[in-house]
Design an enzyme around this catalytic site. Structure first.
Site, PDB file in Angstrom:
ATOM      1  N   GLY A  42      -7.891  -1.337 -38.823  1.00 53.94           N
ATOM      2  CA  GLY A  42      -9.325  -1.361 -39.046  1.00 53.94           C
ATOM      3  C   GLY A  42      -9.955   0.015 -38.968  1.00 53.94           C
ATOM      4  O   GLY A  42      -9.602   0.812 -38.095  1.00 53.94           O
ATOM      5  N   GLY A  43     -10.861   0.295 -39.892  1.00 53.15           N
ATOM      6  CA  GLY A  43     -11.625   1.540 -39.838  1.00 53.15           C
ATOM      7  C   GLY A  43     -10.959   2.751 -40.458  1.00 53.15           C
ATOM      8  O   GLY A  43     -11.474   3.862 -40.332  1.00 53.15           O
ATOM      9  N   GLY A  53     -10.405   3.169 -43.748  1.00 56.72           N
ATOM     10  CA  GLY A  53     -10.915   3.441 -45.094  1.00 56.72           C
ATOM     11  C   GLY A  53     -10.250   2.644 -46.203  1.00 56.72           C
ATOM     12  O   GLY A  53     -10.233   3.080 -47.355  1.00 56.72           O
ATOM     13  N   LYS A  54      -9.710   1.477 -45.877  1.00 52.76           N
ATOM     14  CA  LYS A  54      -9.047   0.650 -46.900  1.00 52.76           C
ATOM     15  C   LYS A  54     -10.003   0.237 -48.010  1.00 52.76           C
ATOM     16  O   LYS A  54      -9.669   0.367 -49.197  1.00 52.76           O
ATOM     17  CB  LYS A  54      -8.443  -0.613 -46.257  1.00 52.76           C
ATOM     18  CG  LYS A  54      -7.347  -0.354 -45.259  1.00 52.76           C
ATOM     19  CD  LYS A  54      -6.840  -1.631 -44.634  1.00 52.76           C
ATOM     20  CE  LYS A  54      -7.878  -2.380 -43.839  1.00 52.76           C
ATOM     21  NZ  LYS A  54      -8.322  -1.752 -42.606  1.00 52.76           N
ATOM     22  N   THR A  55     -11.179  -0.228 -47.669  1.00 53.53           N
ATOM     23  CA  THR A  55     -12.138  -0.673 -48.672  1.00 53.53           C
ATOM     24  C   THR A  55     -12.628   0.504 -49.510  1.00 53.53           C
ATOM     25  O   THR A  55     -12.681   0.424 -50.741  1.00 53.53           O
ATOM     26  CB  THR A  55     -13.331  -1.397 -48.014  1.00 53.53           C
ATOM     27  OG1 THR A  55     -12.836  -2.535 -47.297  1.00 53.53           O
ATOM     28  CG2 THR A  55     -14.344  -1.850 -49.047  1.00 53.53           C
ATOM     29  N   THR A  56     -12.953   1.611 -48.864  1.00 54.07           N
ATOM     30  CA  THR A  56     -13.417   2.794 -49.582  1.00 54.07           C
ATOM     31  C   THR A  56     -12.350   3.293 -50.545  1.00 54.07           C
ATOM     32  O   THR A  56     -12.630   3.586 -51.715  1.00 54.07           O
ATOM     33  CB  THR A  56     -13.787   3.911 -48.581  1.00 54.07           C
ATOM     34  OG1 THR A  56     -14.802   3.407 -47.709  1.00 54.07           O
ATOM     35  CG2 THR A  56     -14.283   5.155 -49.295  1.00 54.07           C
ATOM     36  N   ASP A  59      -9.801  -9.284 -46.700  1.00 46.81           N
ATOM     37  CA  ASP A  59     -10.445  -9.008 -45.418  1.00 46.81           C
ATOM     38  C   ASP A  59     -11.529 -10.058 -45.166  1.00 46.81           C
ATOM     39  O   ASP A  59     -12.427 -10.233 -46.000  1.00 46.81           O
ATOM     40  CB  ASP A  59     -11.061  -7.610 -45.466  1.00 46.81           C
ATOM     41  CG  ASP A  59     -11.654  -7.167 -44.143  1.00 46.81           C
ATOM     42  OD1 ASP A  59     -11.860  -8.021 -43.252  1.00 46.81           O
ATOM     43  OD2 ASP A  59     -11.933  -5.976 -43.994  1.00 46.81           O
TER      44      ASP A  59
END
Length: 145
Positions: free
Chosen positions: A30-31, A33-36, A58
């Protein structure tokens, strides 16, 4: 550097130019930067590919936040694009899906499935594969977060 090595170097240019690449999985804690990263890759690929589909497994459904648009488990066109689609898969197994496995024992299977380590990921992958089979899009490049 050999030709084989240069073909697989993990650079953005290599990813964009690699015409046989069909799947990109972006993972990590988590945190990180997977989505970015996934959204950035999808936007860049949409500039050079016929169709691109970005899929998030997610539970937080951050794709909707990133693109400022609500997505569901059905692929939807991302606003401002003609060839970029997004979907957010709910990793929680539906009771109806579990009931189809064993009629009458759905609540037991649901409880059991909820306690198995990694079941969220397995159910997400199964849902992604089900959706991919149903897609009418021609050879999209797929991304998951």
């Amino acid at each position: 550097m050999s030709e084989q090595q240069s073909e697989t170097d993990p650079t953005l240019i290599n990813i964009l130019e690699h015409t046989k690449l069909k799947w990109i999985f972006v993972g990590g804690k988590g945190g990180v930067g997977k989505t970015t990263t996934s959204c950035s890759l999808a936007v860049q690929l949409a500039a050079v590919r016929r169709n691109v589909l970005i899929i998030s497994t997610d539970p937080a459904h951050n794709l909707s936040d990133a693109f400022n648009q609500k997505f569901t488990k059905t692929p939807s066109l991302v606003s401002g694009f003609s060839n970029l689609f997004a979907m957010e898969v709910d990793p929680t197994p539906d009771d109806k899906d579990l009931e189809s496995l064993d009629e009458g024992a759905g609540s037991f299977l649901s409880e059991l499935a909820g306690s198995i380590p990694g079941i969220d990921e397995a159910m997400s992958f199964a849902e992604v594969m089900r959706q991919v089979k149903e897609l009418a899009m021609a050879a999209p490049e797929l991304h998951a977060t």
